[in-house]
Design an enzyme around this catalytic site. Structure first.
Site, PDB file in Angstrom:
ATOM      1  N   HIS A 303     -45.122  18.883  34.831  1.00  0.00           N
ATOM      2  CA  HIS A 303     -45.733  20.127  35.299  1.00  0.00           C
ATOM      3  C   HIS A 303     -44.940  21.333  34.791  1.00  0.00           C
ATOM      4  O   HIS A 303     -43.722  21.272  34.649  1.00  0.00           O
ATOM      5  CB  HIS A 303     -45.795  20.156  36.828  1.00  0.00           C
ATOM      6  CG  HIS A 303     -46.587  19.032  37.417  1.00  0.00           C
ATOM      7  ND1 HIS A 303     -46.018  17.852  37.833  1.00  0.00           N
ATOM      8  CD2 HIS A 303     -47.923  18.914  37.655  1.00  0.00           C
ATOM      9  CE1 HIS A 303     -46.957  17.051  38.299  1.00  0.00           C
ATOM     10  NE2 HIS A 303     -48.115  17.666  38.209  1.00  0.00           N
ATOM     11  N   HIS A 304     -45.634  22.409  34.570  1.00  0.00           N
ATOM     12  CA  HIS A 304     -45.011  23.640  34.088  1.00  0.00           C
ATOM     13  C   HIS A 304     -44.002  24.175  35.102  1.00  0.00           C
ATOM     14  O   HIS A 304     -44.289  24.235  36.300  1.00  0.00           O
ATOM     15  CB  HIS A 304     -46.101  24.692  33.844  1.00  0.00           C
ATOM     16  CG  HIS A 304     -45.585  26.017  33.401  1.00  0.00           C
ATOM     17  ND1 HIS A 304     -46.039  27.212  33.924  1.00  0.00           N
ATOM     18  CD2 HIS A 304     -44.641  26.347  32.489  1.00  0.00           C
ATOM     19  CE1 HIS A 304     -45.410  28.211  33.337  1.00  0.00           C
ATOM     20  NE2 HIS A 304     -44.554  27.720  32.469  1.00  0.00           N
ATOM     21  N   GLY A 305     -42.830  24.574  34.626  1.00  0.00           N
ATOM     22  CA  GLY A 305     -41.794  25.138  35.499  1.00  0.00           C
ATOM     23  C   GLY A 305     -42.068  26.596  35.807  1.00  0.00           C
ATOM     24  O   GLY A 305     -41.272  27.486  35.466  1.00  0.00           O
ATOM     25  N   THR A 335     -50.723  26.981  34.490  1.00  0.00           N
ATOM     26  CA  THR A 335     -50.064  28.011  33.689  1.00  0.00           C
ATOM     27  C   THR A 335     -49.225  27.334  32.604  1.00  0.00           C
ATOM     28  O   THR A 335     -49.086  26.118  32.571  1.00  0.00           O
ATOM     29  CB  THR A 335     -49.150  28.880  34.562  1.00  0.00           C
ATOM     30  OG1 THR A 335     -48.212  28.018  35.260  1.00  0.00           O
ATOM     31  CG2 THR A 335     -49.952  29.639  35.598  1.00  0.00           C
ATOM     32  N   ASN A 353     -43.142  28.200  26.145  1.00  0.00           N
ATOM     33  CA  ASN A 353     -43.927  27.119  26.721  1.00  0.00           C
ATOM     34  C   ASN A 353     -44.438  26.194  25.631  1.00  0.00           C
ATOM     35  O   ASN A 353     -44.907  26.654  24.574  1.00  0.00           O
ATOM     36  CB  ASN A 353     -45.101  27.689  27.521  1.00  0.00           C
ATOM     37  CG  ASN A 353     -44.647  28.325  28.815  1.00  0.00           C
ATOM     38  OD1 ASN A 353     -44.095  27.659  29.677  1.00  0.00           O
ATOM     39  ND2 ASN A 353     -44.859  29.638  28.950  1.00  0.00           N
TER      40      ASN A 353
END
Length: 568
Positions: A303-305, A335, A353
């Site tokens: 999952h995105h931090g 996101t 990202n």
């Protein structure tokens, strides 16, 4: 007043996960209070201090000597609070027969040995010793294991129990400085989190939840982030271990500090999010910035931090790099697109990202990680690194969609470790408990430079959780990207190279590595400086016209630095 936007939750994205059959409350209890800051040092068995470098031969002689003492009935000094209750489980198997130490060729023969003797054998078999030239510290408080998010919730703190048992069954604790961490205080957390939010977090319980119904919604509590018994203690314990770990780094007691209970990267300044309540990573980075000009944060959770990225999006002293699955409509948090590089301020181009699709495999992930992180380190030149090692990026995870195996994930730790910078290693996601424990045990071994046998030690408590074809056949490194758990790989080389190109282009905006002297000047301060410059220039001109100016006269009257002058 416009209607309140409905928050999208992780459980809505990823579905309600069935109860993990492995969920249980640890039977282990700590023999010391949580407030104890005493370090656990297994080498100090008879009062002597562990040598700076403890070689394999020294440990082999030490282990055999201890075995001989035990066989002859000599009492063994008590161990630390981390291990003492666990070792007690094996006390019933204490070997009564006396005799010479077992020869090196018979190390696999463990029948009748005590638990401690079996661990000593693993240390010898896996050639585990304290690393040369650097120190690794392990931070943990056993009280964190007993908390439970709920029967149907995918987050199972019991995975921490399995991780600890694997680490200690292999004897990896012999190669590290081990600490029972303190709880974080409200003041520790308030360096980032809003005090109103912390006050609510410290008071809310399942019994009084109706009293705080408005705040419950305002602070984003609900299905993803439930209120459960001991919630505040849980947050204080995992955050305290991270605070303790980072302080060991900043005061040079440790070069690599590990806290597998931390790494909860979704929590925001004033709200819970994605199973995370307190963002211990942000607390750690803030502490590192007191001592280091630049900190690099790397996130390999599936999952995105987003919580960490958001916290530091206005500074050029922190660069965040997140490798994650990106599918905005169907995968939390939605996101982390490639073009999300930070707002138009000092932190612009410091949020990187790497959005991934389903099914990325070992070779692709290693290629991508090495290429991107190598470029980031060369351009940003960090003075310290924080690595979040979320285990949900492994194949077979209940929520993840990747095809990574344990050694590929561990390669990221090895790559970052080789940089020789102060390194904080944290946990994160991971929802197949047996594989979480395998991964974090392996990455602990990577940190100390040990190679573990593939066959799991027979004396591991709950070993049945690792046995059988579905659970990995008792192996440390089962294949995780096969059968029904394998996801179709949607990546090709062109897509991977496009991600590398995007990061490379973003890094070109970094003209130089920032330092603490390069902070953005607050609005209005430049005008004040100009006014002061004008006043000084006018004063100097007046002094030149009058000969000896007022400033010189005062200096002589004060006789600064002169002898015999009494000042009151």
């Amino acid at each position: 007043m416009p209607p309140r936007r409905k928050r999208t939750t992780r459980l809505e994205f990823e579905g309600n996960v069935d109860s993990d059959k492995e969920s249980t409350t640890s039977s282990e209890t700590s023999s010391t209070s949580a407030g104890s800051d005493e370090s656990y040092r297994p080498f100090e068995r008879r009062g002597e201090k562990a040598p700076a470098t403890y070689t394999l031969n020294q440990h082999r002689a030490r282990a055999r000597n201890d075995m001989a003492i035990q066989r002859n009935g000599a009492p063994r000094p008590s161990a630390s609070s981390i291990v003492q209750p666990w070792l007690a489980q094996g006390s019933r198997n204490q070997r009564a027969a006396s005799g010479p130490p077992t020869p090196e060729g018979d190390l696999d023969d463990v029948e009748g040995l005590s638990l401690q003797e079996k661990i000593d054998r693993q240390v010898i078999l896996n050639e585990i010793e304290r690393p040369r030239g650097y120190t690794v510290s392990y931070h943990f408080n056993p009280e964190v294991e007993g908390h439970h998010f709920g029967k149907l919730h995918p987050m199972k703190p019991w995975r921490l129990t399995l991780t600890k048992q694997l680490v200690m069954s292999y004897g990896l604790h012999f190669a590290m400085d081990n600490y029972v961490s303190l709880k974080a205080t409200k003041e520790d957390m308030a360096v980032f989190h809003d005090r109103d939010y912390l006050e609510f977090l410290s008071k809310i319980t399942p019994e009084n939840i109706t009293t705080y119904e408005v705040d419950h919604e305002r602070f984003n509590f609900g299905e993803d982030c439930p209120v459960f018994d001991g919630l505040w203690d849980y947050c204080s314990l995992y955050s305290g271990a991270t605070v303790d770990a980072v302080r060991k780094l900043t005061n040079s007691q440790s070069d690599i500090a590990i806290n597998w209970t931390g790494g909860l990267h979704h929590a925001k300044k004033r709200e819970a999010s994605g199973f995370c309540y307190v963002n211990d990573i942000v607390l750690a980075i803030i502490e590192l910035l007191r001592f280091h000009p630049r900190v690099l944060y790397i996130d390999i959770d599936v999952h995105h931090g987003d919580g960490v990225e958001q916290a530091f999006q206005s500074t050029n002293r922190v660069m965040t790099v997140s490798f994650h699955k990106y599918e905005p409509a169907n995968f939390f948090p939605g996101t982390g697109a490639a073009d999300e590089t930070g707002p138009n301020n000092a932190g612009k181009h410091h949020s990187l990202n790497v959005p991934l699709k389903d099914g990325i495999d070992d070779d692709q992930y290693i290629y991508l990680f090495d290429e991107i992180i190598g470029r980031v380190i060369a351009s940003f030149r960090p003075a310290a690194i924080v690595l979040q090692c979320g285990a949900d990026s492994l194949g077979g995870d209940r929520l993840g969609k990747f095809n990574l195996n344990i050694r590929a994930h561990g390669h990221c730790v090895e790559f970052v470790k080789r940089q020789g910078l102060p390194l904080l290693i944290l946990g994160g996601g991971g929802y197949t408990a047996r594989n979480v424990a395998r991964l974090w045990c392996h990455e602990t071994a990577v940190c100390v430079g040990a190679n573990l046998n593939d066959e799991l030690p027979q004396h591991i408590p709950y070993r049945q959780r690792f046995e059988g074809a579905k659970n990995g056949n008792g192996k440390m490194y089962p294949v995780l990207d096969t059968g029904s758990t394998r996801h179709e790989n949607e990546h090709d080389l062109d897509y991977l190279n496009s991600l590398i190109k995007n990061v490379t282009e973003t890094l070109r905006y970094l003209e130089f590595a920032p330092s603490v002297q390069m902070n953005r000047i607050p609005p209005g301060l430049s005008d004040l400086n100009e006014q002061l410059d004008r006043e000084i220039a006018e004063e100097l001109e007046a002094e030149e016209r009058e000969g000896r100016g007022e400033r010189e006269r005062k200096r002589q009257e004060e006789n600064l630095g002169g002898r015999g002058e009494h000042r009151f």
